[in-house]
Design an enzyme around this catalytic site. Sequence first.
Site, mmCIF file in Angstrom:
data_model
loop_
_atom_site.group_PDB
_atom_site.id
_atom_site.type_symbol
_atom_site.label_atom_id
_atom_site.label_comp_id
_atom_site.label_asym_id
_atom_site.label_seq_id
_atom_site.Cartn_x
_atom_site.Cartn_y
_atom_site.Cartn_z
ATOM 1 N N HIS A 1 0.786 -1.239 0.000
ATOM 2 C CA HIS A 1 0.000 0.000 0.000
ATOM 3 C C HIS A 1 0.806 1.271 0.000
ATOM 4 O O HIS A 1 0.237 2.362 -0.021
ATOM 5 C CB HIS A 1 -0.904 0.049 1.234
ATOM 6 C CG HIS A 1 -2.147 -0.740 1.073
ATOM 7 N ND1 HIS A 1 -3.292 -0.217 0.530
ATOM 8 C CD2 HIS A 1 -2.434 -2.033 1.347
ATOM 9 C CE1 HIS A 1 -4.232 -1.140 0.503
ATOM 10 N NE2 HIS A 1 -3.736 -2.260 0.992
ATOM 11 N N LYS B 1 -8.828 14.134 3.983
ATOM 12 C CA LYS B 1 -7.957 12.952 3.988
ATOM 13 C C LYS B 1 -7.049 13.071 5.203
ATOM 14 O O LYS B 1 -7.006 14.125 5.822
ATOM 15 C CB LYS B 1 -7.125 12.887 2.706
ATOM 16 C CG LYS B 1 -6.434 14.214 2.368
ATOM 17 C CD LYS B 1 -5.668 14.153 1.063
ATOM 18 C CE LYS B 1 -6.528 14.144 -0.182
ATOM 19 N NZ LYS B 1 -6.435 12.913 -0.931
ATOM 20 N N ARG B 2 -6.338 12.013 5.550
ATOM 21 C CA ARG B 2 -5.411 12.127 6.672
ATOM 22 C C ARG B 2 -4.457 13.300 6.447
ATOM 23 O O ARG B 2 -4.149 13.644 5.306
ATOM 24 C CB ARG B 2 -4.588 10.843 6.836
ATOM 25 C CG ARG B 2 -5.250 9.768 7.688
ATOM 26 C CD ARG B 2 -4.377 8.536 7.764
ATOM 27 N NE ARG B 2 -3.988 8.104 6.437
ATOM 28 C CZ ARG B 2 -2.742 7.823 6.070
ATOM 29 N NH1 ARG B 2 -1.755 7.881 6.936
ATOM 30 N NH2 ARG B 2 -2.481 7.441 4.837
ATOM 31 N N LYS C 1 0.645 14.543 1.396
ATOM 32 C CA LYS C 1 -0.659 14.888 0.821
ATOM 33 C C LYS C 1 -0.796 16.396 0.587
ATOM 34 O O LYS C 1 -1.725 16.860 -0.055
ATOM 35 C CB LYS C 1 -1.785 14.372 1.712
ATOM 36 C CG LYS C 1 -1.878 12.832 1.734
ATOM 37 C CD LYS C 1 -2.984 12.360 2.655
ATOM 38 C CE LYS C 1 -3.115 10.853 2.762
ATOM 39 N NZ LYS C 1 -3.833 10.219 1.627
ATOM 40 N N THR D 1 -8.328 6.876 -2.685
ATOM 41 C CA THR D 1 -9.683 6.416 -3.001
ATOM 42 C C THR D 1 -10.664 7.564 -2.785
ATOM 43 O O THR D 1 -11.738 7.585 -3.368
ATOM 44 C CB THR D 1 -10.101 5.228 -2.106
ATOM 45 O OG1 THR D 1 -9.809 5.542 -0.742
ATOM 46 C CG2 THR D 1 -9.392 3.961 -2.526
ATOM 47 N N LYS E 1 -14.223 8.850 -4.909
ATOM 48 C CA LYS E 1 -15.528 9.183 -4.333
ATOM 49 C C LYS E 1 -16.015 10.524 -4.863
ATOM 50 O O LYS E 1 -17.187 10.684 -5.213
ATOM 51 C CB LYS E 1 -15.423 9.244 -2.803
ATOM 52 C CG LYS E 1 -14.999 7.947 -2.137
ATOM 53 C CD LYS E 1 -14.645 8.185 -0.652
ATOM 54 C CE LYS E 1 -13.903 7.002 -0.065
ATOM 55 N NZ LYS E 1 -13.239 7.329 1.211
HETATM 56 C C1 LIG Z 1 -11.940 7.437 1.530
HETATM 57 C C2 LIG Z 1 -11.487 7.817 2.871
HETATM 58 C C3 LIG Z 1 -10.132 8.046 3.122
HETATM 59 C C4 LIG Z 1 -9.070 7.955 2.041
HETATM 60 O O1 LIG Z 1 -8.942 9.228 1.443
HETATM 61 P P1 LIG Z 1 -7.694 9.573 0.510
HETATM 62 O O2 LIG Z 1 -8.060 10.906 -0.046
HETATM 63 O O3 LIG Z 1 -7.633 8.532 -0.550
HETATM 64 O O4 LIG Z 1 -6.506 9.608 1.357
HETATM 65 C C5 LIG Z 1 -9.741 8.404 4.387
HETATM 66 N N1 LIG Z 1 -10.634 8.534 5.379
HETATM 67 C C6 LIG Z 1 -11.955 8.338 5.185
HETATM 68 C C7 LIG Z 1 -12.891 8.511 6.319
HETATM 69 C C8 LIG Z 1 -12.423 7.965 3.925
HETATM 70 O O5 LIG Z 1 -13.735 7.751 3.738
#
Ligand SMILES: *Cc1c(COP(=O)(O)O)cnc(C)c1O
Length: 813
Positions: free
Chosen positions: A355, A543-544, A549, A651, A655
Site C-alpha cells: 500500500h 484525507k489524513r 498529501k 480512493t 468518491k
Molecule cells: C476514503 C477515505 C479516506 C481515504 O482518502 P484519501 O483521499 O484517498 O486519502 C480516508 N478517510 C476516510 C474517512 C475515507 O472515507
Amino acid sequence: MILDKEKFKSDYVRKLMNSFAEEIEGASKLHKYFALGGLVRDYVTENWVNTNKYYLESGEKQIYYFSMEFLIGRLLGSNLLNLGIRQVCKDGLTELGISLEELEEIENDAGLGNGGLGRLAACFLDSMASSGIPGHGCGIRYRYGLFEQKIIDGYQVEVPDYWLRDGNVWEIRKENKAIEVRFGGKIRIDYINNRMTFIHEDYEPVRAVPYDTPVVAYDKNMVNTLRLWSAEPIAWEFDFNTFSRGDYVKAEAYRASVEAISQVLYPDDSNWEGKLLRLKQQYFFVSAGLQSILRSYKKSGLPINELNKHIAVHINDTHPSVAVAELMRILIDEELLSWDEAWHITTDIMAYTNHTILSEALEKWPVDMFKNLLPRIYMIIEEINRRFCEALNRKWPGQWGRINNMSIINDGLVKMAHLAIVGSHSVNGVAELHTEILKHQELSNFYQFYPEKFNNKTNGITHRRWLMKCNPKLSNLITDTIGSSWIKAPIELNSLAKYKYDPAFQNKIASIKKANKANFSNLIKNKYGIVIDPNSIFDVQVKRLHAYKRQILNVLHIMHLYNKLKENPSLDILPRTFFFGAKASPSYHLAKQTIKLINSVATKINNDSSINDKLKVVFLENYSVSLAEKIIPCADVSEQISTASKEASGTGNMKFMMNGAVTVATLDGANVEMKDAVGEDNIVIFGLKANEVISYNKYGGYSSWDVYNNDMRVNKLITQLVDGTLSHSRAEFKNIYESLLMFNDEYFVLKDFDAYAKAHERVDSLYRNNTKWNEMCIMNIAHSGVFSSDNTIKQYSKDIWGTRELKLLPEMD
Ligand SMILES: *Cc1c(COP(=O)(O)O)cnc(C)c1O
C-alpha cells in the site's frame, strides 16, 4: 428482501417492546435506533446461517481478507440499502412518527481504521458480498477506534473513541468459537515417532474471542462475515494458579497485558510507538484467524493437502504478513505435513497487497523482540529465509550486496514486507503508477526474481455507499435518466455521457449539487456558526493529514488568494469556500502544526469583512466515514494534490469523481487513471511528474531557496508564517517554515506552487462557464464506474484468489 410496510411496522413495534419493554411514545432515540438495528439484524440472520452452511457443505472456495483495519463507518443505512428495504422502512417509521435519518445519526461510526487502507478493506467486504464472492474479513475488535478529534483554539485535541459505549447491535459474540493464541515461552525439540517435533513450553496463553458482523450482499441472499477478535485472559486455569500463590499483582498484570492487545487501534499507519504491542496485535489476530479457518475446514472433512483449493488468504499491507509463518507452523507442527508440502500450500494460499512506498511504513522488527515474543514463528522465518537466500545465491551467485538487501532477516531486523513477498504467490500494487514504481524502484530486486508474482489491482470504492447511499438525489436522477442497470454494472454509468450536452439534464445535475450544498451550509452554520454561501465554489480537501498529501500547498495558496484580495479588494475572483477535514497522528508534530495553520488562516480570513466574503475556510472537525458521506456530495472541486509518486492510489479521489466534482490533481496514484478515464479536458492536472520527483530525489537539483528568492509571492507567504501575521507567537509555525526552507521542501510544495496557482485560475475560469462546468461534472460521473470496487474485486477474485461469483445461494432446507 420483500417486506410489507404494515408487517415492518408491527415487527418494529414488537422489537422495541421485546428489547426495551417500551412503546414508541416514551422510548428514547437510542432505543429506537437499537430496535431498528436489531430488527434489521433479525431480518438478515436466516440468510447468514444458510450462507455459512452452504459454504461449509459445498466446499466452495472462500477468501479471507486479513486486515489490521476495517474503517466501516455506520451500517444501518448500508444494510437497509443492500436489503432493498430502505424506502419501506422509512415510510413505515414516518407513519410511526419517527425519522429514519435521525435514527441513522445515532449510530457510532465503527472507526477501526486510519484512512484509505482501512476504508478499502470495508469497501471490499461490501463488494465481495454483493458480487457473490464467498469472502470474509478478519481483524481486531478494538475497544477504542481511531481517536475522536476536537479542535480547541485551533489545535487538534484527541479524545478516546469509545465507540462501543452504547453497545453494538450488529456484532454477535461467539463464545464457543474462541481460540488460544500463545506468546513467549521457549521451544523444546523432541523426536516423536521419528519426527522432529517442536514443543512450545512456558508460553503465555491469550484467549481470542470472535465477534461476528454480517456483511449483507446487495440484492442477493448471501451474507458474508466480518470476524473481529477480542483478547481476553484465559479464565480460570491460569489465574487460579497465580491467585493460589497469592500473587494478585501478577494476575492483574497478566489481565492488563492481555486486554491491551485489543484495546486500541494505532493511530497512523506509517509511524508509531509501542512496537511490541503492535507486533502482538498482529500475531494475535492472524493466529486466531488462521486457527479458526483450519478448524472449520477440518469440520468439512476435506483433506488437508487440498487446503489451497478451498481457502485463499489476503494480506492487506504488511501488518498481517506473519500469516505466512503462522500457516507454516500450523501445517507442519499440528497437521504434520512436510516442509515442502506446507510451503506449496502456504504460498498458493497467500497473496499480498503493498500500500505504500513510504519507507517508514515498511515494517521491521528487532530480531530480539521477535524471537522472544514468537520463538517458534521466528525459527520458521529463519528457515524460510535460509532457503530463500540459497535460491537467490543460485540465481545471482556471490552477489552478496543484493542478497543481503533482499534477505528477510538482516541487520538485526525482521522485514515483514520481504516475508510477505516470499511467502505469497501474488504481490500487487494499488494503482498502475504505484505498481510500476514497485516493480522498477522499491522492489525491483524482487520483481527481477519473481516477475510472475507482480500485478496491479487499482483500488476502488463501493458505489453503493459512495453514491447510492450518500447521494440519493443524484442516484435517483441517474436511474431516471439511464435506467437502473448501472447499479449491478456500474461501468454502465458511461451511458450518462450521452446527456453531456443536454441542457435539461445539466440543470438537474447542477440543482442537485446546489441542494446538497445548501443542506450542508445549514449544518455548518449550526455546528460552527460560520455562514457560508452555497453559491460559492465548494473546494474540498479531506484525507489524513500528512506532509506528502500537501495540505500545506493548499493553505499557502489560500493565503496567496487572500494576499491578492488585500492588495486589490475589487479583484475579480469567484467566491470560494475551502473545506479541510483531516486527523493528524498524535505524535506527528508537523501535521498538527498544519492543522493549527489552517485554523489560523481560517480565523483571519473568515473575520475579515474587507474581502467581501470572497473567501471562507472551514476546518471540519473529526473527519470520518460518516462525515465523508456528507461533504463529498457537495464538492465542486476535489483536491488530490499529493507529491507525485507518493500516493499509492487514493480512493477519496474516486468518491469525489463519482459525485460529480472536478478534480485538481497531480499525476499521482489513481489520479493518472482517472485522467485517462475522464479525458484531460475534464480534470485539472498540474505539477511535477512522478519521474521528475524520483529523479530529483536520486540526483538532486532542487533548491527551495531558489523558489523562495525568485518568486515574490512565495517569499511573502513563507515570511508570513513567521512574522506574526497569523499568530502572536512567531514560533507557532516554525516547523513548517523550516521544513520548506531549511530541509529543502522534501515534498516539493514550493516547486509546485506556481503550477498549482495556475491550476486554480483555470478552475475559476472553467466555473464561470456554467455549461462547460456541468459537462465536466457529467463526464466525471459517467466515467467513474470503472472505479467501483466491484470491478476491482472481480479482478482479485479471478486473477489472484480463484474464487467464484455465485449468483444466488441454492434454497436450503
Ligand atoms: C476514503 C477515505 C479516506 C481515504 O482518502 P484519501 O483521499 O484517498 O486519502 C480516508 N478517510 C476516510 C474517512 C475515507 O472515507
